[in-house]
Design a protein around this motif. Sequence first.
Motif, mmCIF file in Angstrom:
data_model
loop_
_atom_site.group_PDB
_atom_site.id
_atom_site.type_symbol
_atom_site.label_atom_id
_atom_site.label_comp_id
_atom_site.label_asym_id
_atom_site.label_seq_id
_atom_site.Cartn_x
_atom_site.Cartn_y
_atom_site.Cartn_z
ATOM 1 N N ARG A 116 0.832 -1.207 0.000
ATOM 2 C CA ARG A 116 0.000 0.000 0.000
ATOM 3 C C ARG A 116 0.864 1.255 0.000
ATOM 4 N N ALA A 117 0.321 2.294 -0.634
ATOM 5 C CA ALA A 117 1.046 3.564 -0.698
ATOM 6 C C ALA A 117 1.037 4.228 0.674
ATOM 7 N N PRO A 118 2.124 4.937 1.013
ATOM 8 C CA PRO A 118 2.137 5.675 2.281
ATOM 9 C C PRO A 118 1.235 6.904 2.194
ATOM 10 N N GLU A 119 1.022 7.550 3.338
ATOM 11 C CA GLU A 119 0.290 8.816 3.354
ATOM 12 C C GLU A 119 1.069 9.853 2.551
ATOM 13 N N MET A 120 0.315 10.839 2.054
ATOM 14 C CA MET A 120 0.931 11.908 1.258
ATOM 15 C C MET A 120 2.115 12.558 1.978
ATOM 16 N N ALA A 121 1.952 12.847 3.288
ATOM 17 C CA ALA A 121 3.013 13.563 4.014
ATOM 18 C C ALA A 121 4.285 12.722 4.070
ATOM 19 N N GLU A 122 4.131 11.432 4.343
ATOM 20 C CA GLU A 122 5.298 10.552 4.429
ATOM 21 C C GLU A 122 5.975 10.437 3.063
ATOM 22 N N ALA A 123 5.140 10.296 2.030
ATOM 23 C CA ALA A 123 5.684 10.174 0.678
ATOM 24 C C ALA A 123 6.405 11.454 0.261
ATOM 25 N N ALA A 124 5.806 12.607 0.612
ATOM 26 C CA ALA A 124 6.409 13.891 0.235
ATOM 27 C C ALA A 124 7.747 14.079 0.948
ATOM 28 N N GLN A 125 7.794 13.644 2.202
ATOM 29 C CA GLN A 125 9.031 13.748 2.977
ATOM 30 C C GLN A 125 10.129 12.903 2.325
ATOM 31 N N TRP A 126 9.748 11.712 1.899
ATOM 32 C CA TRP A 126 10.718 10.828 1.254
ATOM 33 C C TRP A 126 11.207 11.442 -0.058
ATOM 34 N N LEU A 127 10.271 12.007 -0.842
ATOM 35 C CA LEU A 127 10.655 12.630 -2.114
ATOM 36 C C LEU A 127 11.616 13.792 -1.872
ATOM 37 N N ALA A 128 11.329 14.581 -0.836
ATOM 38 C CA ALA A 128 12.196 15.722 -0.528
ATOM 39 C C ALA A 128 13.600 15.232 -0.199
ATOM 40 N N ALA A 129 13.681 14.105 0.528
ATOM 41 C CA ALA A 129 14.988 13.545 0.878
ATOM 42 C C ALA A 129 15.740 13.079 -0.366
ATOM 43 N N GLN A 130 15.004 12.786 -1.444
ATOM 44 C CA GLN A 130 15.656 12.402 -2.708
ATOM 45 C C GLN A 130 15.981 13.633 -3.549
ATOM 46 N N GLY A 131 15.674 14.810 -3.013
ATOM 47 C CA GLY A 131 15.975 16.038 -3.744
ATOM 48 C C GLY A 131 14.872 16.452 -4.704
ATOM 49 N N ALA A 132 13.719 15.775 -4.640
ATOM 50 C CA ALA A 132 12.617 16.124 -5.541
ATOM 51 C C ALA A 132 11.592 16.940 -4.774
ATOM 52 N N THR A 133 11.642 18.250 -4.908
ATOM 53 C CA THR A 133 10.685 19.094 -4.199
ATOM 54 C C THR A 133 9.757 19.807 -5.177
ATOM 55 N N THR A 134 10.319 20.315 -6.293
ATOM 56 C CA THR A 134 9.482 21.046 -7.244
ATOM 57 C C THR A 134 8.486 20.098 -7.898
ATOM 58 N N GLY A 135 7.211 20.398 -7.722
ATOM 59 C CA GLY A 135 6.175 19.582 -8.358
ATOM 60 C C GLY A 135 5.939 18.252 -7.676
ATOM 61 N N ALA A 136 6.547 18.050 -6.488
ATOM 62 C CA ALA A 136 6.437 16.749 -5.821
ATOM 63 C C ALA A 136 4.984 16.417 -5.487
#
Length: 329
Positions: free
Chosen positions: A167-187
């Motif tokens: 199952r997919a994580p919650e939006m906040a958890e997923a967004a945090q993970w994306l930010a840690a990968q350096g993907a913030t714009t348009g995340a």
Amino acid sequence: MAANTESLPWLNQTWSKLTRQLERTPHALLFAGQPGLGKNRLAIEFAHLLLCMNPAGDAPCGNCKSCQLFAATNHPDMKVVTPLEEGKAIGIDQIRELNRYLTLTPHTSARKVVLISPAEEMTTAAANSLLKQLEEPPLGSVLILISHHPHRLPATIRSRCSRIDFRAPEMAEAAQWLAAQGATTGATAALAAAGNAPLAALALVEQGFVEQRDKFLTDLLSLTRDGNPISCAERWQKSGSETALAWFQGFLLDVLKASLNAASTQGEPGDWSNPDALKAIATIAQQVPAQQTAELLEVVNEGRRLLTTQVDERLLIEDILIRWNRVAA
Ligand SMILES: [Zn+2]
């Protein structure tokens, strides 16, 4: 958790569940869930653990002969069955070859591990040929079927596998993970389009989803004036029907929220799929009655479901954009 997946925190629970009783691992597993959650990565990591000759808890030792072969991506006791060409089916010849492979004694490890991915791409003949192996794979082998669309698998296959749902994580958890990968714009928009699947969202960001999203938005706005739904549909299909409709769904939800808030576009950025397009969203929310937005949203939801069937994608998107044109123009 093992090295390659410890960076995917939303899989922690699934991993614990899988590895709790390693010696009792079922002979046939079905990893089911939307694309972009890391099912394949977890399956490979789990195969590594199953093949290790000296595992420590839920981690492979990293030193044994098996782990060395695994590190060299050359393990004779592991086989991955995928379509020979992208977009093609997994054919019966591939499964026949697999059946022969399974009858041979393991080379190094105590068992063999086979990954079939995506399992729903097997032809009917291939699936039938696999059935017998699923009941009792020879020599204690473990078969892991990986599927983005498990409902497309024959019921006879599904019923012979122990199913593990991803199952997919919650939006906040997923967004945090994306930010840690350096993907913030348009995340946020990418996550909405990827159904919160973090790896899929990351791929979207890396493939220029933000620019693509802007094109979708431009198309929609042009349809409120003199744009042509037929040529829009062609562009949307080319850029990926599922991506386009998933994004449109998030966009309509944004419009609906804006309508219900009397067109005030306040709130946290996390409340919106397209927090950077709130001006356009507010304008549309003022023009289109909420009831009609809600109805169109239903049509898009159904459209996404239809995309998993043998539907004519172009016609489906044309129909949706013509409806949008009627509602918003
Ligand atoms: Zn080992």
